[in-house]
Design a protein around this motif. Structure first.
Motif, PDB file in Angstrom:
ATOM      1  N   ARG A   1      -4.410  -6.386   9.663  1.00 46.92           N
ATOM      2  CA  ARG A   1      -4.323  -5.174  10.488  1.00 46.92           C
ATOM      3  C   ARG A   1      -3.206  -4.242  10.027  1.00 46.92           C
ATOM      4  NH1 ARG A   1      -2.989  -5.706  15.659  1.00 46.92           N
ATOM      5  NH2 ARG A   1      -4.388  -4.060  16.374  1.00 46.92           N
ATOM      6  N   GLY A   2      -2.362  -4.730   9.118  1.00 41.18           N
ATOM      7  CA  GLY A   2      -1.270  -3.901   8.631  1.00 41.18           C
ATOM      8  C   GLY A   2      -0.028  -3.969   9.478  1.00 41.18           C
ATOM      9  N   ILE A   3      -0.192  -4.415  10.711  1.00 43.62           N
ATOM     10  CA  ILE A   3       0.918  -4.430  11.657  1.00 43.62           C
ATOM     11  C   ILE A   3       1.247  -5.868  12.025  1.00 43.62           C
ATOM     12  CG2 ILE A   3      -0.525  -4.307  13.739  1.00 43.62           C
ATOM     13  CD1 ILE A   3       1.522  -2.325  14.884  1.00 43.62           C
ATOM     14  N   VAL A   4       2.524  -6.159  12.249  1.00 42.36           N
ATOM     15  CA  VAL A   4       2.956  -7.473  12.710  1.00 42.36           C
ATOM     16  C   VAL A   4       3.242  -7.356  14.197  1.00 42.36           C
ATOM     17  CG1 VAL A   4       4.684  -9.297  12.530  1.00 42.36           C
ATOM     18  CG2 VAL A   4       3.966  -8.061  10.479  1.00 42.36           C
ATOM     19  N   VAL A   5       2.384  -7.976  15.018  1.00 40.03           N
ATOM     20  CA  VAL A   5       2.591  -7.967  16.463  1.00 40.03           C
ATOM     21  C   VAL A   5       3.577  -9.079  16.795  1.00 40.03           C
ATOM     22  CG1 VAL A   5       1.504  -8.230  18.714  1.00 40.03           C
ATOM     23  CG2 VAL A   5       0.271  -7.098  16.846  1.00 40.03           C
ATOM     24  N   PRO A   6       4.680  -8.776  17.472  1.00 39.32           N
ATOM     25  CA  PRO A   6       5.691  -9.798  17.735  1.00 39.32           C
ATOM     26  C   PRO A   6       5.113 -11.047  18.383  1.00 39.32           C
ATOM     27  CG  PRO A   6       6.542  -7.639  18.301  1.00 39.32           C
ATOM     28  CD  PRO A   6       5.081  -7.460  17.977  1.00 39.32           C
TER      29      PRO A   6
ATOM     30  N   ARG B   1      -5.922  -5.709  -0.706  1.00 37.85           N
ATOM     31  CA  ARG B   1      -6.577  -5.161  -1.906  1.00 37.85           C
ATOM     32  C   ARG B   1      -7.395  -3.922  -1.548  1.00 37.85           C
ATOM     33  NH1 ARG B   1      -7.008  -8.244  -6.653  1.00 37.85           N
ATOM     34  NH2 ARG B   1      -5.910 -10.251  -6.493  1.00 37.85           N
ATOM     35  N   LYS B   2      -8.116  -4.013  -0.445  1.00 38.64           N
ATOM     36  CA  LYS B   2      -8.927  -2.878   0.004  1.00 38.64           C
ATOM     37  C   LYS B   2      -8.038  -1.686   0.359  1.00 38.64           C
ATOM     38  CE  LYS B   2     -12.597  -1.818   3.354  1.00 38.64           C
ATOM     39  NZ  LYS B   2     -11.974  -0.820   4.241  1.00 38.64           N
ATOM     40  N   MET B   3      -6.924  -1.950   1.053  1.00 44.32           N
ATOM     41  CA  MET B   3      -6.001  -0.877   1.422  1.00 44.32           C
ATOM     42  C   MET B   3      -5.430  -0.193   0.183  1.00 44.32           C
ATOM     43  SD  MET B   3      -3.954  -2.852   4.486  1.00 44.32           S
ATOM     44  CE  MET B   3      -2.721  -1.569   4.717  1.00 44.32           C
ATOM     45  N   ILE B   4      -5.015  -1.009  -0.807  1.00 42.25           N
ATOM     46  CA  ILE B   4      -4.436  -0.450  -2.035  1.00 42.25           C
ATOM     47  C   ILE B   4      -5.479   0.370  -2.782  1.00 42.25           C
ATOM     48  CG2 ILE B   4      -3.526  -1.075  -4.308  1.00 42.25           C
ATOM     49  CD1 ILE B   4      -2.220  -3.538  -2.882  1.00 42.25           C
ATOM     50  N   ARG B   5      -6.667  -0.173  -2.920  1.00 41.62           N
ATOM     51  CA  ARG B   5      -7.736   0.545  -3.639  1.00 41.62           C
ATOM     52  C   ARG B   5      -8.056   1.880  -2.942  1.00 41.62           C
ATOM     53  NH1 ARG B   5     -10.778  -3.243  -3.721  1.00 41.62           N
ATOM     54  NH2 ARG B   5     -10.302  -3.977  -5.836  1.00 41.62           N
ATOM     55  N   GLU B   6      -8.148   1.837  -1.625  1.00 40.45           N
ATOM     56  CA  GLU B   6      -8.512   3.056  -0.896  1.00 40.45           C
ATOM     57  C   GLU B   6      -7.424   4.110  -0.969  1.00 40.45           C
ATOM     58  OE1 GLU B   6      -9.578   1.762   3.025  1.00 40.45           O
ATOM     59  OE2 GLU B   6     -11.633   1.227   2.417  1.00 40.45           O
ATOM     60  N   VAL B   7      -6.150   3.692  -0.953  1.00 40.78           N
ATOM     61  CA  VAL B   7      -5.088   4.697  -1.008  1.00 40.78           C
ATOM     62  C   VAL B   7      -5.028   5.327  -2.403  1.00 40.78           C
ATOM     63  CG1 VAL B   7      -3.018   3.366  -1.707  1.00 40.78           C
ATOM     64  CG2 VAL B   7      -2.814   5.186  -0.012  1.00 40.78           C
ATOM     65  N   VAL B   8      -5.312   4.531  -3.437  1.00 43.06           N
ATOM     66  CA  VAL B   8      -5.380   5.095  -4.786  1.00 43.06           C
ATOM     67  C   VAL B   8      -6.524   6.105  -4.876  1.00 43.06           C
ATOM     68  CG1 VAL B   8      -5.924   4.568  -7.192  1.00 43.06           C
ATOM     69  CG2 VAL B   8      -4.299   3.133  -5.936  1.00 43.06           C
ATOM     70  N   GLU B   9      -7.690   5.737  -4.378  1.00 42.73           N
ATOM     71  CA  GLU B   9      -8.841   6.637  -4.428  1.00 42.73           C
ATOM     72  C   GLU B   9      -8.587   7.911  -3.625  1.00 42.73           C
ATOM     73  OE1 GLU B   9     -11.853   4.039  -3.004  1.00 42.73           O
ATOM     74  OE2 GLU B   9     -12.232   3.133  -4.982  1.00 42.73           O
TER      75      GLU B   9
ATOM     76  N   ILE C   1       0.881   6.200   5.577  1.00 42.99           N
ATOM     77  CA  ILE C   1      -0.412   5.565   5.318  1.00 42.99           C
ATOM     78  C   ILE C   1      -1.086   5.225   6.641  1.00 42.99           C
ATOM     79  CG2 ILE C   1       0.342   4.570   3.127  1.00 42.99           C
ATOM     80  CD1 ILE C   1       0.417   1.813   4.627  1.00 42.99           C
ATOM     81  N   LYS C   2      -2.389   5.089   6.602  1.00 44.77           N
ATOM     82  CA  LYS C   2      -3.131   4.633   7.773  1.00 44.77           C
ATOM     83  C   LYS C   2      -3.428   3.158   7.585  1.00 44.77           C
ATOM     84  CE  LYS C   2      -6.965   5.672  10.861  1.00 44.77           C
ATOM     85  NZ  LYS C   2      -8.099   6.584  11.180  1.00 44.77           N
ATOM     86  N   ILE C   3      -3.076   2.347   8.573  1.00 45.01           N
ATOM     87  CA  ILE C   3      -3.292   0.909   8.478  1.00 45.01           C
ATOM     88  C   ILE C   3      -4.570   0.524   9.230  1.00 45.01           C
ATOM     89  CG2 ILE C   3      -0.836   0.400   8.173  1.00 45.01           C
ATOM     90  CD1 ILE C   3      -0.699  -0.339  11.125  1.00 45.01           C
ATOM     91  N   PRO C   4      -5.141  -0.659   8.955  1.00 41.64           N
ATOM     92  CA  PRO C   4      -6.392  -1.053   9.601  1.00 41.64           C
ATOM     93  C   PRO C   4      -6.329  -1.103  11.118  1.00 41.64           C
ATOM     94  CG  PRO C   4      -5.981  -2.442   7.698  1.00 41.64           C
ATOM     95  CD  PRO C   4      -4.750  -1.599   7.878  1.00 41.64           C
ATOM     96  N   ALA C   5      -5.125  -1.288  11.673  1.00 43.73           N
ATOM     97  CA  ALA C   5      -4.993  -1.301  13.134  1.00 43.73           C
ATOM     98  C   ALA C   5      -5.248   0.072  13.738  1.00 43.73           C
ATOM     99  CB  ALA C   5      -3.598  -1.783  13.533  1.00 43.73           C
TER     100      ALA C   5
ATOM    101  N   THR D   1       0.836  -1.210   0.000  1.00 48.24           N
ATOM    102  CA  THR D   1       0.000   0.000   0.000  1.00 48.24           C
ATOM    103  C   THR D   1       0.864   1.251   0.000  1.00 48.24           C
ATOM    104  OG1 THR D   1      -1.743  -1.192   1.182  1.00 48.24           O
ATOM    105  CG2 THR D   1      -1.825   1.214   1.237  1.00 48.24           C
ATOM    106  N   ALA D   2       1.910   1.254   0.837  1.00 43.52           N
ATOM    107  CA  ALA D   2       2.801   2.417   0.903  1.00 43.52           C
ATOM    108  C   ALA D   2       3.500   2.638  -0.442  1.00 43.52           C
ATOM    109  CB  ALA D   2       3.830   2.217   2.010  1.00 43.52           C
TER     110      ALA D   2
END
Length: 366
Positions: free
Chosen positions: A179-184, A126-134, A41-45, A20-21
């Motif tokens: 969520r976009g983030i990797v929690v250890p 896919r949703k993240m990529i589409r939304e950042v393009v829009e 970018i804003k991630i789902p988390a 997405t970035a």
């Protein structure tokens, strides 16, 4: 085995967030006709996250940007991989077309959240990529169509370290992340691969799956059950409870466990997450199981001083109490049945580290 770092654990970001970035940076570079070296970018988390971009290139009709995937303190097979997004204009106004390029796998079997034939870019990315393009198009008051192609140059090689081939994802890795983030040490991506594997098995018409803790036990299981197709074999890793529960949800009728004493002695105790950090081996429990098959008190006392469960296994063979392994297997079946609330047939088989069959048990859990 990964060592847990001391101090606070550092989060990482998913391949989906990286893609997405890169998409945002490439599209901004295309529109502005300048090199965009970082984006936010804003991630789902819910977090707003900055990404540094590399190898940004643009012309009047297309642009590309890359970033390095950072898994934080929970690195997986994709840690350090280069993720690239290439964007270009299309003639279909307002359309955002998303595809995979080199190193991104393509779905060849049903049962995954992406239809057969499409690039293995999961729904949330896919949703993240589409939304950042829009978002970028809206910012510049543009309504043009955009095609986005995500590539991972080393993806095909990285995929050999994953379960993608088993799942029917051919030619590279999947672009993942909810969520976009990797929690250890959350291991969410591994759990996802288990869930996908069970879903693929169901779509192949299978109602029996064989669950193993790793590659070695899976190899032994495949020799044990040569009549079953490869889709029936699921590497559950340490996630016994999660996998058993999901097998029931996917309407399996029988689950067969194949593994070794170290982790399955924990399952017999009722431990359903069998990582070395999750719980120690309870040698008192193993001594009680030994008592159930007639092992005398002096030998049971020796069990209490054992270093490993495998050492106990070696003693049982040496002392001639092979029924001990049937009993441990029975306890495994019973504990899994309790975990999932019954409803299917549970089969447990124990082997040595070299693949020698030690014993087993079957429980029809109503």
């Amino acid at each position: 085995m990964l060592e847990v770092p001391e101090g606070p654990l550092r989060h990482g970001y998913t391949t989906g967030a990286c893609a997405t970035a890169c998409t945002k940076g490439a599209l901004l570079s295309l529109i502005e006709q300048t090199t965009v070296e970082s984006v936010v970018i804003k991630i789902p988390a819910g977090e707003t996250v900055p990404f540094a971009l590399h190898d940004v290139a643009f012309s009047e009709v297309q642009a590309s940007a890359s970033t390095i995937k950072d898994g934080g303190d929970d690195p997986d097979a994709t840690h350090g991989a280069t993720i690239i997004a290439a964007v270009s204009w299309t003639d279909v106004e307002g359309e955002v077309e998303i595809d995979g390029g080199v190193g991104v796998g393509r779905v060849t079997k049903p049962g995954l959240p992406i239809p057969v034939g499409l690039a293995a870019i999961n729904p949330v990315p896919r949703k993240m990529i589409r939304e950042v393009v829009e978002e970028v198009l809206w910012q510049y008051n543009l309504t043009r169509g955009v095609r986005v192609v995500i590539s991972v140059p080393a993806g095909e090689e990285i995929a050999k370290k994953t379960l993608n081939g088993r799942l029917g994802i051919i030619g590279g890795i999947s672009i993942l992340g909810t969520r976009g983030i990797v929690v250890p040490f959350s291991t969410s991506s591994y759990k996802a691969s288990i869930a996908y594997g069970l879903s693929v098995a169901k779509e192949q018409g299978l109602r029996t799956v064989v669950l193993t803790t790793g590659g070695r036990s899976e190899n032994y299981a495949m020799k044990m059950y040569p009549d079953l197709p490869i889709e029936a074999f699921i590497e559950m890793g340490d996630f016994v409870g999660f996998t058993a529960n999901h097998a029931k949800r996917t309407e399996m009728r029988e689950i067969r466990f194949v593994g070794m004493m170290g982790k399955f002695s924990k399952v017999a105790q009722g431990v359903m997450m069998v990582h070395a950090r999750s719980a120690p081996i309870d040698f008192g429990f193993l001594a009680k199981v030994a008592a159930e098959v007639g092992v005398p008190a002096d030998l049971r006392a020796q069990i209490l001083e054992a270093n490993t469960a495998n050492q106990v296994a070696e003693w049982m063979v040496e002392w001639g109490y092979r029924e001990f392994f049937d009993r441990v297997s029975w306890h495994c079946c019973r504990q899994v049945a309790n975990q999932i609330g019954g409803g299917l047939r549970i089969d447990t088989r124990l082997t040595t580290l070299q693949g020698e069959y030690l014993g087993g048990a079957v429980l029809d859990a109503e």
